[in-house]
Design a protein around this motif. Structure first.
Motif, PDB file in Angstrom:
ATOM      1  N   UNK A   1      36.311  29.104  45.497  1.00 52.48           N
ATOM      2  CA  UNK A   1      37.229  29.187  46.618  1.00 52.48           C
ATOM      3  C   UNK A   1      37.099  30.544  47.277  1.00 52.48           C
ATOM      4  N   UNK A   2      37.181  30.522  48.578  1.00 49.67           N
ATOM      5  CA  UNK A   2      37.166  31.751  49.365  1.00 49.67           C
ATOM      6  C   UNK A   2      38.472  31.832  50.140  1.00 49.67           C
ATOM      7  N   UNK A   3      39.155  32.961  50.069  1.00 49.58           N
ATOM      8  CA  UNK A   3      40.368  33.217  50.834  1.00 49.58           C
ATOM      9  C   UNK A   3      40.013  34.267  51.865  1.00 49.58           C
ATOM     10  N   UNK A   4      40.207  33.922  53.139  1.00 48.43           N
ATOM     11  CA  UNK A   4      39.821  34.878  54.187  1.00 48.43           C
ATOM     12  C   UNK A   4      40.613  34.629  55.459  1.00 48.43           C
ATOM     13  N   UNK A   5      40.434  35.545  56.394  1.00 48.84           N
ATOM     14  CA  UNK A   5      41.055  35.393  57.699  1.00 48.84           C
ATOM     15  C   UNK A   5      40.373  34.244  58.442  1.00 48.84           C
ATOM     16  N   UNK A  62      52.500  40.480  59.026  1.00 51.96           N
ATOM     17  CA  UNK A  62      51.908  39.588  58.037  1.00 51.96           C
ATOM     18  C   UNK A  62      50.427  39.408  58.293  1.00 51.96           C
ATOM     19  N   UNK A  63      49.752  38.900  57.269  1.00 52.55           N
ATOM     20  CA  UNK A  63      48.339  38.539  57.383  1.00 52.55           C
ATOM     21  C   UNK A  63      48.224  37.065  57.034  1.00 52.55           C
ATOM     22  N   UNK A  64      47.597  36.317  57.929  1.00 52.57           N
ATOM     23  CA  UNK A  64      47.406  34.884  57.711  1.00 52.57           C
ATOM     24  C   UNK A  64      46.011  34.635  57.148  1.00 52.57           C
ATOM     25  N   UNK A  65      45.980  34.029  55.975  1.00 49.85           N
ATOM     26  CA  UNK A  65      44.718  33.667  55.337  1.00 49.85           C
ATOM     27  C   UNK A  65      44.587  32.146  55.270  1.00 49.85           C
ATOM     28  N   UNK A  66      43.352  31.698  55.139  1.00 45.04           N
ATOM     29  CA  UNK A  66      43.053  30.291  54.886  1.00 45.04           C
ATOM     30  C   UNK A  66      42.063  30.256  53.732  1.00 45.04           C
ATOM     31  N   UNK A  67      42.241  29.295  52.842  1.00 42.85           N
ATOM     32  CA  UNK A  67      41.283  29.147  51.746  1.00 42.85           C
ATOM     33  C   UNK A  67      40.317  28.015  52.070  1.00 42.85           C
ATOM     34  N   UNK A  69      36.725  25.744  50.516  1.00 42.61           N
ATOM     35  CA  UNK A  69      35.850  25.435  49.389  1.00 42.61           C
ATOM     36  C   UNK A  69      34.435  25.890  49.722  1.00 42.61           C
ATOM     37  N   UNK A  70      33.499  25.651  48.835  1.00 43.25           N
ATOM     38  CA  UNK A  70      32.121  26.099  49.019  1.00 43.25           C
ATOM     39  C   UNK A  70      31.366  25.402  50.150  1.00 43.25           C
ATOM     40  N   UNK A  71      31.963  24.346  50.707  1.00 46.89           N
ATOM     41  CA  UNK A  71      31.324  23.605  51.805  1.00 46.89           C
ATOM     42  C   UNK A  71      31.988  23.883  53.143  1.00 46.89           C
ATOM     43  N   UNK A  72      32.929  24.841  53.180  1.00 45.94           N
ATOM     44  CA  UNK A  72      33.602  25.185  54.425  1.00 45.94           C
ATOM     45  C   UNK A  72      34.787  24.307  54.756  1.00 45.94           C
ATOM     46  N   UNK A  73      35.224  23.469  53.823  1.00 43.94           N
ATOM     47  CA  UNK A  73      36.393  22.626  54.044  1.00 43.94           C
ATOM     48  C   UNK A  73      37.639  23.464  53.786  1.00 43.94           C
ATOM     49  N   UNK A  74      38.578  23.442  54.732  1.00 44.46           N
ATOM     50  CA  UNK A  74      39.823  24.182  54.578  1.00 44.46           C
ATOM     51  C   UNK A  74      40.681  23.529  53.510  1.00 44.46           C
ATOM     52  N   UNK A  75      41.168  24.344  52.576  1.00 44.81           N
ATOM     53  CA  UNK A  75      41.956  23.843  51.450  1.00 44.81           C
ATOM     54  C   UNK A  75      43.433  24.173  51.552  1.00 44.81           C
ATOM     55  N   UNK A  76      43.775  25.294  52.187  1.00 43.17           N
ATOM     56  CA  UNK A  76      45.178  25.681  52.237  1.00 43.17           C
ATOM     57  C   UNK A  76      45.410  26.946  53.037  1.00 43.17           C
TER      58      UNK A  76
END
Length: 167
Positions: A1-5, A62-67, A69-76
């Motif tokens: 999982x990647x959490x990023x802007x 605040x900072x808004x992040x999106x997580x 998966x390894x295929x670029x699908x948004x998880x949360x």
């Protein structure tokens, strides 16, 4: 999982995730948007909010992040509040987060929160407040998995602190 802007390139993946939340009538803790959601405006609002610009009354930087998966699908979504006000001390805390309904129960919330705590520590937040509804067992387990210590219950909201200096 990647959490990023989130970026403009993530638009399709994020809009698809938002549609899933709406279709399932699922809460989106950690994500705020009205019915007339405009992605590009949301990106600009996020950039400004981190700097403390254009924040609505009652909100904090605040900072808004999106997580993803390894295929670029948004998880949360994960929203990191850079400070607390009286309202957030009662309900909301430093971090609000959610995982899209189709991906719940797979450990993503724990990993997303773990990554969010790393971001909080990088922003010099040494103690993080998280809250959850007393009936939300999944959120409680997620918070406890990251070292949350129950401090109080206000109405139907449990308040947990995580000490980031413990490591």
């Amino acid at each position: 999982m990647e959490l990023r802007l989130p970026t403009l390139a993530d638009k399709e993946a994020i809009l698809e995730m938002i549609e899933e939340f709406r279709h399932r009538n699922s809460p989106t803790d950690g994500f705020f948007a009205g019915e007339n959601f405009a992605y590009e405006e949301w990106l600009e609002t996020n950039t400004n909010a981190e700097r403390g610009l254009g924040i609505p009354e009652g909100f904090v930087p605040f900072i808004q992040y999106v997580s993803f998966d390894g295929h670029g699908r948004a998880l949360g979504f994960l929203n990191l509040r850079l400070r607390l006000n009286d309202k957030l001390l009662q309900h909301g805390g430093h971090i609000g987060y959610c995982i899209r309904p189709s991906e719940r129960g797979k450990g993503y919330a724990k990993e997303q929160l773990r990554l969010g705590l790393i971001e909080a520590k990088a922003k010099a937040i040494s103690r993080v407040l998280l809250t959850c509804h007393v009936d939300n067992e999944a959120s409680r387990r997620t918070i406890l998995s990251q070292g949350g210590q129950l401090e109080n219950q206000v109405g139907k909201t449990e308040q947990y602190w995580i000490d980031l200096e413990r490591e």
